[in-house]
Structures are given as C-alpha cells and as structure tokens.
Design an enzyme around this catalytic site. Sequence first.
Site, PDB file in Angstrom:
ATOM      1  N   LYS A 182      62.279 -17.795  55.280  1.00  0.00           N
ATOM      2  CA  LYS A 182      62.233 -17.008  56.522  1.00  0.00           C
ATOM      3  C   LYS A 182      60.856 -17.161  57.178  1.00  0.00           C
ATOM      4  O   LYS A 182      59.973 -17.811  56.613  1.00  0.00           O
ATOM      5  CB  LYS A 182      62.529 -15.539  56.223  1.00  0.00           C
ATOM      6  CG  LYS A 182      63.555 -15.302  55.130  1.00  0.00           C
ATOM      7  CD  LYS A 182      64.973 -15.733  55.466  1.00  0.00           C
ATOM      8  CE  LYS A 182      65.865 -15.445  54.270  1.00  0.00           C
ATOM      9  NZ  LYS A 182      67.248 -15.738  54.424  1.00  0.00           N
TER      10      LYS A 182
HETATM   11  C1  PLP Z   1      68.029 -14.896  53.135  1.00  0.00           C
HETATM   12  C2  PLP Z   1      69.102 -13.969  53.514  1.00  0.00           C
HETATM   13  C3  PLP Z   1      69.430 -12.859  52.720  1.00  0.00           C
HETATM   14  C4  PLP Z   1      68.840 -12.624  51.366  1.00  0.00           C
HETATM   15  O1  PLP Z   1      67.468 -12.401  51.391  1.00  0.00           O
HETATM   16  P1  PLP Z   1      66.688 -12.274  49.987  1.00  0.00           P
HETATM   17  O2  PLP Z   1      65.352 -11.729  50.417  1.00  0.00           O
HETATM   18  O3  PLP Z   1      66.592 -13.658  49.431  1.00  0.00           O
HETATM   19  O4  PLP Z   1      67.445 -11.346  49.125  1.00  0.00           O
HETATM   20  C5  PLP Z   1      70.394 -11.991  53.183  1.00  0.00           C
HETATM   21  N1  PLP Z   1      71.027 -12.195  54.357  1.00  0.00           N
HETATM   22  C6  PLP Z   1      70.747 -13.262  55.143  1.00  0.00           C
HETATM   23  C7  PLP Z   1      71.466 -13.416  56.443  1.00  0.00           C
HETATM   24  C8  PLP Z   1      69.795 -14.186  54.738  1.00  0.00           C
HETATM   25  O5  PLP Z   1      69.551 -15.253  55.510  1.00  0.00           O
END
Ligand code: PLP
Length: 383
Positions: A182
């Site tokens: 992210k």
């Molecule tokens: C990356 C992601 C998650 C999970 O995030 P984590 O921090 O790895 O648990 C959940 N929903 C979406 C849409 C994502 O892209």
Amino acid sequence: MSRINVMKPWLGEEEVLALTEVIESGWVAQGPRVARFEREFAASMQANHAVATSNCTTALHLALIVAGVQAGDEVIVPSFSFVATANAPTYVGARPVFIDVDPDTGCVTADGIAAALTDRTRAVIVVDQGGVPVDLDPIRDLCDPLGIVVIEDAACGAGSTYKGRPVGAGAALAAWSFHPRKLLTTGEGGMLTTSNSDWAERARRLREHAMSVSASDRQASILAPAEEYLEIGYNYRMTDMQAAVGIVQLGRLPEIVRRRREIAERYTAALSGIVGLRPVGDPEWGTSNYQSYWVEVGPDYPFDRETLLVRLAEAGVSARRGIMSAHLQPAYEGSPSYRGPLPVSERLTGNTLILPLYHQLEDAEQTTVIDALLSPLTVAAHG
Ligand SMILES: *Cc1c(COP(=O)(O)O)cnc(C)c1O
C-alpha cells in the site's frame, strides 16, 4: 538485466532515525508513539477516532464486532477484492455475500447492493479498490435507513479523495492497511477509523485482550491498578516501532500521492493510443492515489493478458495479474456466498494486469514498461 518491480515502499533515513529512537527509549510495544500515530492519522483522514491495529484484516474484524455483526448475519462484499474483505465476516460467524462491481472503477455500487439485500443483511463492506474511491453517499443513503452498517475497506485508499475529502471520512467505520503493497507502510499494520466514540472505545479495548486498563497506562504507574478482562478480546496491537515508522510515512503521503498521480498520468497518455488496452482512471466523484494502476487487456490487443505478462517479464518488467475474485478461490468453492454470476469480476480478474508504479520509479524505467506494451503493435503492423 535490472528488474522493474510492481511496487516498492519508499522508506528512508528518517524512518531509520525514528526507529532508533524507539529502541533506545526502551518502550517498543504499544505506547506513546501508537497514540500519536492515531491522533495524526485521524487528523489527516478527517476521522473522529483512530485505533491502530496489527493489520487491516484485524481492523476489519474489530469493525464487524463493534458494528454488532453476529453469527448467521449476512455481510454484502465484493468478490473482486483481496481475500481478507470476504474472510473478515466469517471470523464473526457471518456469511459474506458476493456482489459484482462496476467495470470502470472496480468498486461496488448502490444498485448492486440493493439487489443483494435480504432480511439477514446486517452490514456491507465497500472497498476503495486499488485506490479508486467508492461512491459512498448513495450506498449510505440506501443502507443507513435500514440500519445496515457500511464499513469502508480503505486498505488501499490512503491519499485518495471522495468529493473533496479523504476517502473514509464519510464512513461509519473504515479499515486501513500499512502493508508494503500500500502507499504507507509500517511493515505490517492497520488502523480502524470511526465517527462513533463508543465503537472506538470498544475497539481500543478489544485489540488489547479487552483489558480495562491498557498496558501502557499500567506501566505509567508505580503501583499498577488491577485490570479486569471485560469480554473476550484479542491481541491486535501495533507496536511503537511500527507507529514511529508510520508517523514519518504519513508525513510523506502528499508527496507520494503527487508522484504516483504524475506517473499514472504518463501511463494514461501513452496508453490512450493503444487499441485494446483500457487503463483505470479517476471516477467523476473523486481522485485515486493509484495504489494499483491496472489495465484491462481487451480482445483487440494482439496478445492476451498471460502472454503480455510474459513479454513484460522478458523486458525485465515484473507486472502482476489484476485484483483477485474471492469466489474463484478454492476457499470459497461451492460456497453459499456465491449466489449468482459475477461477470464483471471474472472479466477483470481474468484480463487485467497491474503495471509498476512507485515513488522512486524513474522516467527511463517507465519508458521501458511503455515500450514493452507498444512493441507487439509494431510487430503486428510489420508482420
Ligand atoms: C491489502 C488489503 C487488505 C488486507 O490488509 P492487511 O493489512 O494485509 O491485513 C484488505 N483489504 C484490501 C482491499 C486490501 O487491498
């Protein structure tokens, strides 16, 4: 040959210094830096309350608990999302119900939700997919009068805007991720933001074993007050080491978004002349942070998606298959969550790819990517 990755976190000397400071302070678990990161994140995202968590998946779990979602309830979710969106409702014994998405944005719509409502629907998880803001207002207009809680999975959304405000600002509950895939990263990490102070207080307790006194408050007193465990909680805490990095990262967000949008603009300009490739863009109601710059490979392009991925790899470009659809995974095979065809989700999952886009991507590297997308056309024209 040097390799161009799809994503690279932007971490520097400031993060190293912040981390050193935490280690030297002797307090590395959840403490003052987590509290400061929560305050600054809430201010930045125009949220009333922010509760840091171990990741976005645990933030989604807490969101569902505080929203009152229980065993037997239905939670409407897009199948077209990272699998955590679908998994979270199952943690509280609820059933995710898959709906399709809009082909331009990859996000769910109010119409799609309306068609899937039943008298068991208790909540909806909407996703700012790949950083594209979901059109939240019509969804809340539909769900709020019915007492259905709308949870925004803003895992990819930091730095995206909806009607001039940060995404998540208009949500009852929003969950964020700080995974390196992210825009902001703390290695692993997450945040829950909410407009509801009772929900924030309960989430804050639940992430720390539902203790009546937080560990940092006990540590602050010489004669520690006795704690009670008010309900069955979890250990979903973030560490001060992560939060110290997060504070620095949050300060970088405007610069990260500016650069990502600049790179996206160049891709879009270059791709606009290529028949058969359709890139994602801003919707009319907001701006994307381009967490994922995806391109749909249509039948008019000389190659299909898999062949194009191979050709990009041959040029040293590590692109990625597009966003998954949970209903196509073994975990959800034959699941009652799948109630009808999801043609758009399947089309996008089968035919999109994500191009390299990160802060440090150099113009020459981006040119390599663009040339690799253009070269089949040159071959086709001459062959
Ligand atoms: C990356 C992601 C998650 C999970 O995030 P984590 O921090 O790895 O648990 C959940 N929903 C979406 C849409 C994502 O892209």
